[in-house]
Design a protein around this motif. Structure first.
Motif, PDB file in Angstrom:
ATOM      1  N   PHE A 191       0.823  -1.207   0.000  1.00 16.32           N
ATOM      2  CA  PHE A 191       0.000   0.000   0.000  1.00 16.32           C
ATOM      3  C   PHE A 191       0.859   1.261   0.000  1.00 16.32           C
ATOM      4  O   PHE A 191       0.574   2.225  -0.701  1.00 16.32           O
ATOM      5  CB  PHE A 191      -0.943   0.002   1.210  1.00 16.32           C
ATOM      6  CG  PHE A 191      -1.776   1.242   1.310  1.00 16.32           C
ATOM      7  CD1 PHE A 191      -2.859   1.428   0.469  1.00 16.32           C
ATOM      8  CD2 PHE A 191      -1.463   2.229   2.234  1.00 16.32           C
ATOM      9  CE1 PHE A 191      -3.623   2.579   0.549  1.00 16.32           C
ATOM     10  CE2 PHE A 191      -2.218   3.376   2.318  1.00 16.32           C
ATOM     11  CZ  PHE A 191      -3.312   3.562   1.473  1.00 16.32           C
ATOM     12  N   LEU A 192       1.909   1.243   0.790  1.00 18.03           N
ATOM     13  CA  LEU A 192       2.744   2.447   0.902  1.00 18.03           C
ATOM     14  C   LEU A 192       3.608   2.704  -0.327  1.00 18.03           C
ATOM     15  O   LEU A 192       4.079   3.815  -0.533  1.00 18.03           O
ATOM     16  CB  LEU A 192       3.631   2.353   2.146  1.00 18.03           C
ATOM     17  CG  LEU A 192       2.899   2.473   3.483  1.00 18.03           C
ATOM     18  CD1 LEU A 192       3.854   2.192   4.630  1.00 18.03           C
ATOM     19  CD2 LEU A 192       2.262   3.843   3.641  1.00 18.03           C
ATOM     20  N   THR A 193       3.830   1.684  -1.149  1.00 12.98           N
ATOM     21  CA  THR A 193       4.693   1.882  -2.313  1.00 12.98           C
ATOM     22  C   THR A 193       3.947   1.840  -3.647  1.00 12.98           C
ATOM     23  O   THR A 193       4.261   2.598  -4.548  1.00 12.98           O
ATOM     24  CB  THR A 193       5.810   0.829  -2.348  1.00 12.98           C
ATOM     25  OG1 THR A 193       5.228  -0.470  -2.323  1.00 12.98           O
ATOM     26  CG2 THR A 193       6.767   1.004  -1.189  1.00 12.98           C
ATOM     27  N   LEU A 194       2.968   0.959  -3.785  1.00 11.20           N
ATOM     28  CA  LEU A 194       2.330   0.760  -5.086  1.00 11.20           C
ATOM     29  C   LEU A 194       1.030   1.527  -5.271  1.00 11.20           C
ATOM     30  O   LEU A 194       0.543   1.641  -6.384  1.00 11.20           O
ATOM     31  CB  LEU A 194       2.051  -0.732  -5.319  1.00 11.20           C
ATOM     32  CG  LEU A 194       3.275  -1.623  -5.473  1.00 11.20           C
ATOM     33  CD1 LEU A 194       2.850  -3.073  -5.607  1.00 11.20           C
ATOM     34  CD2 LEU A 194       4.105  -1.200  -6.661  1.00 11.20           C
ATOM     35  N   ASP A 195       0.441   2.030  -4.211  1.00 15.66           N
ATOM     36  CA  ASP A 195      -0.826   2.746  -4.309  1.00 15.66           C
ATOM     37  C   ASP A 195      -0.680   3.940  -5.252  1.00 15.66           C
ATOM     38  O   ASP A 195       0.374   4.579  -5.321  1.00 15.66           O
ATOM     39  CB  ASP A 195      -1.261   3.213  -2.921  1.00 15.66           C
ATOM     40  CG  ASP A 195      -2.639   3.837  -2.929  1.00 15.66           C
ATOM     41  OD1 ASP A 195      -3.552   3.215  -3.488  1.00 15.66           O
ATOM     42  OD2 ASP A 195      -2.781   4.950  -2.399  1.00 15.66           O
ATOM     43  N   SER A 196      -1.757   4.270  -5.959  1.00 18.10           N
ATOM     44  CA  SER A 196      -1.704   5.383  -6.916  1.00 18.10           C
ATOM     45  C   SER A 196      -1.451   6.726  -6.232  1.00 18.10           C
ATOM     46  O   SER A 196      -0.958   7.662  -6.848  1.00 18.10           O
ATOM     47  CB  SER A 196      -3.004   5.447  -7.722  1.00 18.10           C
ATOM     48  OG  SER A 196      -4.104   5.662  -6.852  1.00 18.10           O
ATOM     49  N   ASN A 197      -1.790   6.821  -4.954  1.00 14.85           N
ATOM     50  CA  ASN A 197      -1.546   8.067  -4.213  1.00 14.85           C
ATOM     51  C   ASN A 197      -0.206   8.058  -3.474  1.00 14.85           C
ATOM     52  O   ASN A 197       0.076   8.980  -2.713  1.00 14.85           O
ATOM     53  CB  ASN A 197      -2.668   8.318  -3.208  1.00 14.85           C
ATOM     54  CG  ASN A 197      -3.991   8.568  -3.892  1.00 14.85           C
ATOM     55  OD1 ASN A 197      -4.033   9.170  -4.962  1.00 14.85           O
ATOM     56  ND2 ASN A 197      -5.069   8.083  -3.301  1.00 14.85           N
ATOM     57  N   ALA A 198       0.595   7.024  -3.661  1.00 14.94           N
ATOM     58  CA  ALA A 198       1.876   6.934  -2.957  1.00 14.94           C
ATOM     59  C   ALA A 198       2.810   8.033  -3.433  1.00 14.94           C
ATOM     60  O   ALA A 198       2.960   8.283  -4.620  1.00 14.94           O
ATOM     61  CB  ALA A 198       2.516   5.570  -3.201  1.00 14.94           C
TER      62      ALA A 198
END
Length: 190
Positions: free
Chosen positions: A97-104
């Motif tokens: 979540f912390l690396t691949l999310d679009s909002n990262a």
């Protein structure tokens, strides 16, 4: 009869340690080590724990009591397995979540890198007597599976580009490395 002293001698020799090195690693007097190996004394309590830590074995190795098999062991095995699977999924999800999310953004990626050190470090802190390979397989198998899934889903070339852009492989490999080499790191800090 195979006494504790004989077992310690055999394990020490198999590890390629001298009595002096064992004494230094375990922070026990050399003469005490000699007496134990000559079966003049039998180590108990803290002395046995210090020797076991230095030889990287469990103190239960020296007790000849066989644990009775029961239905509890099967239930415990299933519950432990389910917990480890859920824990691995949670750890994978956090880093993903912390690396691949679009909002990262850069802040979340730095957070992922920090978490990929601190979470495994605290796992190592609480499981210091566990074998490093066992620890890595129990708590890091999710990370290893995640790396393989990313390589399959993205393809090798695209997967490497995504990993450079997001830093996910760096975080995952960093986590697995801390799980495996964490005990050495703790010894360096002390």
């Amino acid at each position: 009869m195979n006494s504790i002293g004989n077992k310690i001698f055999e394990i020490r020799k198999s590890r390629g340690l001298t009595q002096e090195e064992l004494a230094e690693l375990s922070k026990i007097n050399l003469r005490t080590i000699q007496r134990i190996e000559n079966n003049e004394n039998e180590p108990r309590g803290k002395t046995l724990d210090l020797i076991c830590d230095a030889l990287q074995i469990e103190s239960t190795y020296f007790t000849n009591k066989a644990k009775p098999k029961s239905s509890e062991s099967i239930g415990t095995f299933i519950i432990d397995g389910a917990f480890l699977i859920l824990l691995n999924l949670l750890l994978m999800s956090i880093i993903g979540f912390l690396t691949l999310d679009s909002n990262a953004n850069i802040n979340s990626r730095i957070g992922a890198l920090l978490l990929s050190f601190f979470i495994p470090f605290f796992i190592v802190l609480f499981t210091q007597k566990m074998n490093p390979l066992e620890r890595m397989l129990k708590f890091g198998s999710g990370f290893l599976v995640y790396i393989v899934i990313l390589m399959i889903a993205q393809g090798l070339k695209e997967g490497l580009l995504v990993s450079i852009r997001t830093g996910i492989y760096l975080c995952l490999i960093f986590s697995v490395g801390v799980l495996y080499y964490g005990k050495t790191l703790i010894k360096l800090i002390k």
